[in-house]
Design a protein around this motif. Structure first.
Motif, short mmCIF file in Angstrom:
data_model
loop_
_atom_site.label_atom_id
_atom_site.label_comp_id
_atom_site.label_asym_id
_atom_site.label_seq_id
_atom_site.Cartn_x
_atom_site.Cartn_y
_atom_site.Cartn_z
N VAL A 1 106.62 80.76 49.06
CA VAL A 1 105.47 80.99 48.06
C VAL A 1 105.78 81.09 46.81
CG1 VAL A 1 103.56 82.69 47.62
CG2 VAL A 1 104.36 82.30 50.16
N ASP A 2 105.41 80.19 45.81
CA ASP A 2 105.96 80.13 44.18
C ASP A 2 104.80 80.61 43.38
OD1 ASP A 2 107.19 79.77 42.02
OD2 ASP A 2 107.00 77.48 42.37
N TYR A 3 105.01 81.87 43.05
CA TYR A 3 104.22 82.23 41.88
C TYR A 3 104.54 82.37 40.52
CZ TYR A 3 101.59 84.77 45.70
OH TYR A 3 100.71 84.93 46.65
N ASP A 4 105.84 81.73 40.57
CA ASP A 4 106.59 81.61 39.29
C ASP A 4 106.19 80.23 38.48
OD1 ASP A 4 108.32 81.90 37.13
OD2 ASP A 4 109.80 80.78 38.08
N LYS A 5 106.27 79.17 39.14
CA LYS A 5 105.99 77.84 38.75
C LYS A 5 107.20 77.51 37.54
CE LYS A 5 102.62 77.69 41.67
NZ LYS A 5 102.63 76.69 42.66
N SER B 1 105.78 86.00 39.87
CA SER B 1 105.28 85.32 38.77
C SER B 1 106.01 85.82 37.68
CB SER B 1 103.77 85.71 38.68
OG SER B 1 103.46 87.02 38.65
N HIS B 2 106.12 84.83 36.66
CA HIS B 2 106.92 84.82 35.28
C HIS B 2 108.32 85.44 35.49
CE1 HIS B 2 102.81 85.22 33.86
NE2 HIS B 2 102.59 86.14 34.47
N LEU B 3 109.00 85.05 36.75
CA LEU B 3 110.49 85.10 36.98
C LEU B 3 111.14 84.42 35.92
CD1 LEU B 3 112.59 86.27 38.53
CD2 LEU B 3 112.44 84.49 40.18
N SER B 4 110.88 83.11 36.00
CA SER B 4 111.75 82.35 34.74
C SER B 4 111.58 82.83 33.33
CB SER B 4 111.21 80.84 35.08
OG SER B 4 111.48 80.44 36.27
N THR B 5 110.38 83.26 33.04
CA THR B 5 110.07 83.58 31.50
C THR B 5 110.74 84.95 31.37
OG1 THR B 5 107.83 84.56 32.23
CG2 THR B 5 108.05 82.18 31.18
N ASP B 6 110.72 85.90 32.38
CA ASP B 6 110.99 87.17 32.26
C ASP B 6 112.67 87.06 32.26
OD1 ASP B 6 108.64 88.11 31.84
OD2 ASP B 6 108.20 89.31 33.65
N LEU B 7 113.11 86.36 33.18
CA LEU B 7 114.80 86.25 33.17
C LEU B 7 115.33 85.73 31.74
CD1 LEU B 7 117.43 86.00 34.56
CD2 LEU B 7 116.85 84.12 35.20
N LYS C 1 112.58 84.61 18.40
CA LYS C 1 112.39 84.13 19.67
C LYS C 1 111.97 84.88 20.86
CE LYS C 1 114.71 80.71 21.47
NZ LYS C 1 115.57 79.78 22.09
N SER C 2 112.91 86.08 20.47
CA SER C 2 112.69 87.23 21.58
C SER C 2 111.96 88.54 20.89
CB SER C 2 114.22 87.52 22.08
OG SER C 2 114.94 88.01 21.15
N ASN C 3 111.54 89.28 21.83
CA ASN C 3 111.04 90.57 21.40
C ASN C 3 111.86 91.69 22.12
OD1 ASN C 3 109.69 90.81 24.14
ND2 ASN C 3 108.45 88.99 23.24
N THR C 4 111.45 92.89 21.73
CA THR C 4 112.25 94.08 22.23
C THR C 4 111.20 94.74 23.39
OG1 THR C 4 111.17 95.27 20.51
CG2 THR C 4 113.33 94.57 20.22
N LYS C 5 110.41 93.94 23.79
CA LYS C 5 109.55 94.60 25.11
C LYS C 5 110.52 94.98 26.18
CE LYS C 5 107.73 90.65 27.32
NZ LYS C 5 106.61 90.00 28.14
N LEU C 6 110.13 95.89 26.73
CA LEU C 6 110.84 96.27 27.92
C LEU C 6 110.63 95.05 29.28
CD1 LEU C 6 112.81 98.05 29.51
CD2 LEU C 6 110.94 99.44 30.21
N VAL C 7 111.57 94.61 29.87
CA VAL C 7 111.52 93.42 31.08
C VAL C 7 111.75 94.07 32.27
CG1 VAL C 7 111.90 91.05 31.88
CG2 VAL C 7 111.97 91.50 29.20
N ASP C 8 110.66 94.16 32.98
CA ASP C 8 111.04 94.89 34.50
C ASP C 8 111.91 93.97 35.24
OD1 ASP C 8 109.40 96.99 33.76
OD2 ASP C 8 107.33 95.90 34.55
N LYS D 1 124.02 80.11 34.11
CA LYS D 1 123.75 79.11 33.31
C LYS D 1 122.81 79.43 32.11
CE LYS D 1 122.11 74.26 33.51
NZ LYS D 1 121.51 73.26 34.65
N SER D 2 121.81 80.17 32.25
CA SER D 2 121.01 80.36 31.13
C SER D 2 121.82 81.21 30.18
CB SER D 2 119.79 81.51 31.79
OG SER D 2 119.03 80.61 32.78
N ILE D 3 122.72 82.22 30.46
CA ILE D 3 123.22 83.17 29.59
C ILE D 3 124.15 82.11 28.73
CG2 ILE D 3 125.24 84.61 29.45
CD1 ILE D 3 123.97 86.10 31.74
N TYR D 4 124.99 81.01 29.37
CA TYR D 4 125.71 80.04 28.48
C TYR D 4 124.78 79.27 27.60
CZ TYR D 4 130.09 80.63 30.96
OH TYR D 4 131.34 81.21 31.65
N THR D 5 123.75 78.71 27.92
CA THR D 5 122.88 77.93 27.26
C THR D 5 122.33 78.88 25.90
OG1 THR D 5 122.10 76.85 29.34
CG2 THR D 5 120.94 76.67 27.38
#
Length: 427
Positions: free
Chosen positions: A58-62, A112-118, A142-149, A183-187
């Motif tokens: 079940v993919d709520y992230d897309k 949901s929002h797994l990719s964007t929040d990561l 590009k980034s904000n200081t909001k708390l990411v759960d 991979k995301s950290i390196y990028t």
């Protein structure tokens, strides 16, 4: 002496000949057992499994994370990913119900929002590191200081699946997500520092390579046949305990044993005749099962058993294992007073010896106390000896400890039977 021994063996042959149905069963059932079990377990030893396990996704992230998880599951050659039922996308409620009812073994729920929040969390962490180093705050926009759960990937398992399956799946998914994060950290660092200034190598620095033992420059890779043929051959050999003990009880209840005692034949000769006759049966069982593994298994899609250079040593192991089984059968037949005592006890005892000996569950996977107890099972000695021959390229001298234990078991049980019989007749 030899004539008396021969006649004792012939007498055992006549007893078995009267029950041809039992003899056929004694040879046929082990063959059916070894074929069935090997066919069932063969898939677990194959690198590429033709039978894939269907799982629900079940993919709520897309997003990129869910796409990577989906692609890796498809490439695993183990799972068949199902994302819709009856042309309708699966929801978490539907997946949960299907799994808990046993229709599927596993459901993976990607939030949901797994990719964007990561990515947002990584951007925040990289921004803090880069800022502390005095670099320009190029990520501030590009980034904000909001708390990411913290995000959770939910896994629903069929309550009937084994713990090893659960652990394997959870470890695999955890590894996939860790690779995505790395991979995301390196990028992100590369984007922050500038493409021309930093080129990060994203391949894994530490890799794993299995070193496989070789014989004559051929790799020895264990398969289902090499594990099942020794295990279930031993199981069949030790089941000789049942007909042997039953025949001994029959001789006592029908008066045959008393008539034998009136002849100038010692009890040792009688037991020696039984040993020879049933040892022949054990060896016939062994060679029949080996022949099936060599000639029939390839026609069933199973690997053939490779006995090249091993058959003599395997025969020796089967011989000593047969002696151990016969000694146990003689002891049981001597002590038991009725067939109702010997048959159930013999069957149960063989199953217990097989269970603690590693025939069903590998000894290393047992609790510590059971690993210690397993060392006392003659089936474990025989099984380890077979594995030494087939998988560890052992020589005869490497097998001496296990062969000595099997022979000692035969001597001890037979001696106990003779002492018990002598004491009983003296009363």
């Amino acid at each position: 002496m030899l004539y008396k021994l021969w006649m004792s063996v012939y007498k055992e042959f006549l007893l078995l000949k009267r029950d041809m149905g039992g003899v056929v069963t004694l040879f046929l059932m082990p063959l059916v057992l070894i074929i069935t079990v090997t066919l069932i377990q063969d898939s677990s030893y194959k690198k590429e499994n033709d039978v894939k396990i269907p799982i629900l996704l079940v993919d709520y992230d897309k997003g990129n994370v869910s796409k990577t998880i989906f692609d890796n599951l498809q490439k695993s050659n183990v799972f068949s990913v199902v994302t819709s039922l009856d042309a309708t996308p699966i929801t978490e409620a539907v997946a949960k119900e299907a799994v808990f009812k046993g229709k599927y073994q596993l459901a993976i729920i990607i939030p949901s929002h797994l990719s964007t929040d990561l990515q947002a969390k990584i951007d925040q962490n990289v921004q803090k590191i880069v800022s502390s180093l005095g670099f320009a705050d190029s990520l501030a926009t590009k980034s904000n200081t909001k708390l990411v759960d913290q995000k959770e990937v939910k896994l629903y398992f069929d309550p009937a699946v084994q713990l090893s399956f659960k652990s394997g799946v959870m470890n695999g998914i955890d590894k996939m997500i860790s690779q995505i994060e790395t991979k995301s950290i390196y990028t992100t660092f590369q984007e922050q520092l500038g493409e021309e200034d930093a080129k990060f190598e994203q391949k894994s620095f530490i890799t794993f390579k299995e070193i496989v033992p070789k014989i004559n420059n051929k790799e020895i890779r264990p398969n289902s046949v090499q594990h099942n043929v020794p295990a279930w051959t031993l199981f069949a050999i030790f089941f000789i305990v049942i007909p042997l003990s039953i025949n001994m009880v029959k001789e006592k209840t029908q008066g045959t044993f008393i008539r034998l005692r009136t002849n100038p034949v010692s009890n040792k000769i009688v037991l020696a005749g039984k040993t020879v006759m049933y040892l022949i049966i054990c060896l016939i069982q062994f060679y029949m099962m080996v022949a099936v593994a060599i000639f029939l298994f390839p026609h069933l899609g199973l690997p053939a058993l490779n006995v090249e250079g091993h058959l003599i040593l395997m025969s020796i192991v089967a011989l000593f294992s047969g002696l151990a089984a016969i000694g146990f059968g003689i002891l049981l037949g001597t002590i038991a007073k009725t067939q109702e005592q010997s048959a159930p006890f013999g069957a149960t005892a063989v199953i217990i010896l097989a269970a603690i000996g590693g025939v069903w569950v590998p000894v290393f996977a047992m609790p510590k106390i059971m690993q210690i107890i397993a060392q006392s099972s003659p089936m474990n000695w025989g099984l380890e000896a077979f594995y030494d021959v087939l998988l560890r390229n052992a020589t005869f001298w490497d097998l001496v400890p296990e062969l000595f234990l099997l022979f000692l078991f035969f001597v001890v049980t037979t001696t106990l039977a003779l002492l018990y019989d002598k004491k009983k007749r003296a009363v």
